[in-house]
Motif scaffolding. Structure first.
Motif, PDB file in Angstrom:
ATOM      1  N   ALA A 205     -10.717   2.110  -7.183  1.00 49.28           N
ATOM      2  CA  ALA A 205     -10.557   1.320  -5.966  1.00 49.28           C
ATOM      3  C   ALA A 205      -9.732   2.045  -4.907  1.00 49.28           C
ATOM      4  N   SER A 206      -8.855   2.958  -5.342  1.00 44.76           N
ATOM      5  CA  SER A 206      -7.985   3.656  -4.394  1.00 44.76           C
ATOM      6  C   SER A 206      -8.759   4.588  -3.467  1.00 44.76           C
ATOM      7  N   TYR A 207     -10.030   4.846  -3.758  1.00 44.48           N
ATOM      8  CA  TYR A 207     -10.871   5.661  -2.886  1.00 44.48           C
ATOM      9  C   TYR A 207     -11.441   4.850  -1.736  1.00 44.48           C
ATOM     10  N   CYS A 208     -11.331   3.532  -1.813  1.00 44.11           N
ATOM     11  CA  CYS A 208     -11.869   2.654  -0.777  1.00 44.11           C
ATOM     12  C   CYS A 208     -10.943   2.620   0.438  1.00 44.11           C
ATOM     13  N   GLN A 209     -11.466   2.079   1.522  1.00 42.75           N
ATOM     14  CA  GLN A 209     -10.664   1.887   2.731  1.00 42.75           C
ATOM     15  C   GLN A 209     -10.041   0.490   2.753  1.00 42.75           C
ATOM     16  N   ARG A 210     -10.674  -0.440   2.043  1.00 39.67           N
ATOM     17  CA  ARG A 210     -10.202  -1.828   2.048  1.00 39.67           C
ATOM     18  C   ARG A 210     -10.562  -2.455   0.711  1.00 39.67           C
ATOM     19  N   ILE A 211      -9.674  -3.288   0.193  1.00 39.16           N
ATOM     20  CA  ILE A 211      -9.930  -4.010  -1.046  1.00 39.16           C
ATOM     21  C   ILE A 211      -9.866  -5.509  -0.775  1.00 39.16           C
ATOM     22  N   SER A 227      -2.212   4.545   4.320  1.00 36.36           N
ATOM     23  CA  SER A 227      -1.446   5.745   3.978  1.00 36.36           C
ATOM     24  C   SER A 227      -2.220   6.591   2.972  1.00 36.36           C
ATOM     25  N   SER A 228      -1.511   7.294   2.101  1.00 38.35           N
ATOM     26  CA  SER A 228      -2.147   8.189   1.138  1.00 38.35           C
ATOM     27  C   SER A 228      -2.853   7.403   0.043  1.00 38.35           C
ATOM     28  N   GLN A 229      -3.720   8.088  -0.685  1.00 39.86           N
ATOM     29  CA  GLN A 229      -4.441   7.449  -1.781  1.00 39.86           C
ATOM     30  C   GLN A 229      -3.473   6.971  -2.863  1.00 39.86           C
ATOM     31  N   SER A 230      -2.450   7.771  -3.167  1.00 42.60           N
ATOM     32  CA  SER A 230      -1.504   7.388  -4.221  1.00 42.60           C
ATOM     33  C   SER A 230      -0.721   6.134  -3.829  1.00 42.60           C
ATOM     34  N   PHE A 232      -1.821   3.829  -1.744  1.00 46.94           N
ATOM     35  CA  PHE A 232      -2.784   2.731  -1.760  1.00 46.94           C
ATOM     36  C   PHE A 232      -3.016   2.262  -3.195  1.00 46.94           C
ATOM     37  N   TYR A 233      -3.051   3.204  -4.128  1.00 44.86           N
ATOM     38  CA  TYR A 233      -3.175   2.872  -5.548  1.00 44.86           C
ATOM     39  C   TYR A 233      -2.025   1.962  -5.990  1.00 44.86           C
ATOM     40  N   ASP A 234      -0.805   2.297  -5.569  1.00 40.20           N
ATOM     41  CA  ASP A 234       0.348   1.456  -5.900  1.00 40.20           C
ATOM     42  C   ASP A 234       0.222   0.068  -5.276  1.00 40.20           C
ATOM     43  N   ASP A 235      -0.288   0.023  -4.043  1.00 39.26           N
ATOM     44  CA  ASP A 235      -0.494  -1.269  -3.370  1.00 39.26           C
ATOM     45  C   ASP A 235      -1.505  -2.128  -4.124  1.00 39.26           C
ATOM     46  N   ILE A 236      -2.558  -1.484  -4.638  1.00 37.63           N
ATOM     47  CA  ILE A 236      -3.586  -2.206  -5.381  1.00 37.63           C
ATOM     48  C   ILE A 236      -2.998  -2.785  -6.669  1.00 37.63           C
ATOM     49  N   LEU A 237      -2.238  -1.959  -7.388  1.00 39.02           N
ATOM     50  CA  LEU A 237      -1.614  -2.435  -8.629  1.00 39.02           C
ATOM     51  C   LEU A 237      -0.684  -3.616  -8.356  1.00 39.02           C
ATOM     52  N   PHE A 238       0.071  -3.522  -7.288  1.00 34.46           N
ATOM     53  CA  PHE A 238       0.985  -4.614  -6.944  1.00 34.46           C
ATOM     54  C   PHE A 238       0.200  -5.897  -6.639  1.00 34.46           C
ATOM     55  N   SER A 239      -0.893  -5.769  -5.885  1.00 37.54           N
ATOM     56  CA  SER A 239      -1.702  -6.935  -5.539  1.00 37.54           C
ATOM     57  C   SER A 239      -2.347  -7.552  -6.772  1.00 37.54           C
ATOM     58  N   LEU A 240      -2.773  -6.702  -7.698  1.00 32.66           N
ATOM     59  CA  LEU A 240      -3.365  -7.207  -8.938  1.00 32.66           C
ATOM     60  C   LEU A 240      -2.340  -7.985  -9.752  1.00 32.66           C
ATOM     61  N   LYS A 241      -1.117  -7.486  -9.805  1.00 30.37           N
ATOM     62  CA  LYS A 241      -0.055  -8.175 -10.536  1.00 30.37           C
ATOM     63  C   LYS A 241       0.268  -9.515  -9.878  1.00 30.37           C
ATOM     64  N   GLN A 242       0.233  -9.531  -8.554  1.00 35.90           N
ATOM     65  CA  GLN A 242       0.482 -10.777  -7.831  1.00 35.90           C
ATOM     66  C   GLN A 242      -0.627 -11.792  -8.098  1.00 35.90           C
ATOM     67  N   LEU A 243      -1.849 -11.287  -8.253  1.00 38.22           N
ATOM     68  CA  LEU A 243      -3.011 -12.157  -8.434  1.00 38.22           C
ATOM     69  C   LEU A 243      -3.032 -12.816  -9.804  1.00 38.22           C
ATOM     70  N   GLU A 244      -2.695 -12.026 -10.845  1.00 40.58           N
ATOM     71  CA  GLU A 244      -2.818 -12.548 -12.193  1.00 40.58           C
ATOM     72  C   GLU A 244      -1.579 -12.351 -13.054  1.00 40.58           C
ATOM     73  N   GLY A 245      -0.655 -11.572 -12.560  1.00 35.33           N
ATOM     74  CA  GLY A 245       0.547 -11.342 -13.346  1.00 35.33           C
ATOM     75  C   GLY A 245       0.524 -10.037 -14.089  1.00 35.33           C
TER      76      GLY A 245
END
Length: 250
Positions: A205-211, A227-230, A232-245
């Protein structure tokens, strides 16, 4: 390019009704690379099937490049799907009895395209994807990563308006997954291809422009890469944790 307006999808009848999608609205611009993420059973694949005209919404509309698939008859719908959409699946969906080249040109063959046109498009796409040396091989004689490249070539050879990818790295090892995601990113950048990808993999997912995140049939959140892919990857992980824990559930 893609406009989804208040779409619902209900399965079953009577007391066994299940609402898989609950008023989903989403816009995707031409040239965007958008990922869809969410827990198992959240409605990701249902949404992708509606966009891909494989299924129809119970209510609401799906418009692709100004065309509403629900207004088309079966013959025109099949033609629209072949000409306007490209599909990349986790299981490749290639024909094992055909060569790599025959698999790639299959959409053009079904449309009765001239051999000279098919040959030129085959040579062009295989060069872009770096699979020229595989064209005469059978699918059973190539690796999983190579097979997914072939599947991408088949999905792109007719220059679709929208490429739909459903867990494209699901059956691949780490190296092949990275290669495929780099390839999709390059296609998005160099050819301005519009890509919509369902994935549970935060790295892919970190290769995408928007999730876009979906939960219980509803869009719950959205993040954009700034920002950078890395990062954005951290942002995705944080959002996933917020979504389901727990991001590990995806």
């Amino acid at each position: 390019m893609l406009e989804i307006n208040n779409v619902t999808k209900t399965f079953g009848t009577g007391d066994s009704l299940f609402q898989a999608l609950k008023g989903v609205s989403l816009s995707v611009k031409e040239g965007e690379f958008v990922g869809i993420m969410g827990p198992s059973g959240s409605g990701k694949s249902t949404l992708l099937n509606l966009i891909g005209t494989i299924d129809h919404p119970s209510s609401g509309t799906v418009t692709i490049d100004g065309e509403r698939a629900s207004n088309l008859n079966q013959e025109d719908l099949a033609k629209f799907r072949r000409n306007q959409l490209g599909f990349v699946f986790q299981g490749f969906n290639l024909m094992p009895t055909l060569t790599v080249a025959e698999n790639i040109v299959l959409p053009l063959t079904l449309d009765g395209e001239k051999v000279s046109v098919m040959t030129k498009k085959l040579n062009d796409i295989s060069e872009v994807l770096g699979i020229e040396s595989l064209l005469n091989k059978r699918i059973s004689n190539i690796s999983g990563g190579q097979a997914q490249r072939v599947a991408i070539a088949r999905s792109m050879i007719h220059e679709p308006k929208l490429l739909l990818a459903d867990e494209p790295t699901g059956n691949l090892d780490t190296k092949s997954s990275k290669d495929v995601m780099r390839l999709l990113s390059e296609l998005n950048t160099s050819l301005n291809s519009t890509i919509l990808m369902v994935t549970h993999d935060a790295f892919a997912a970190s290769y995408c422009q928007r999730i876009v995140f979906i939960k219980d049939g509803e869009l719950s959140d959205e993040i954009i890469r700034h920002s950078s892919q890395s990062e954005f990857y951290d942002d995705i992980l944080f959002s996933l944790k917020q979504l389901e824990g727990e991001a590990d559930d995806f």
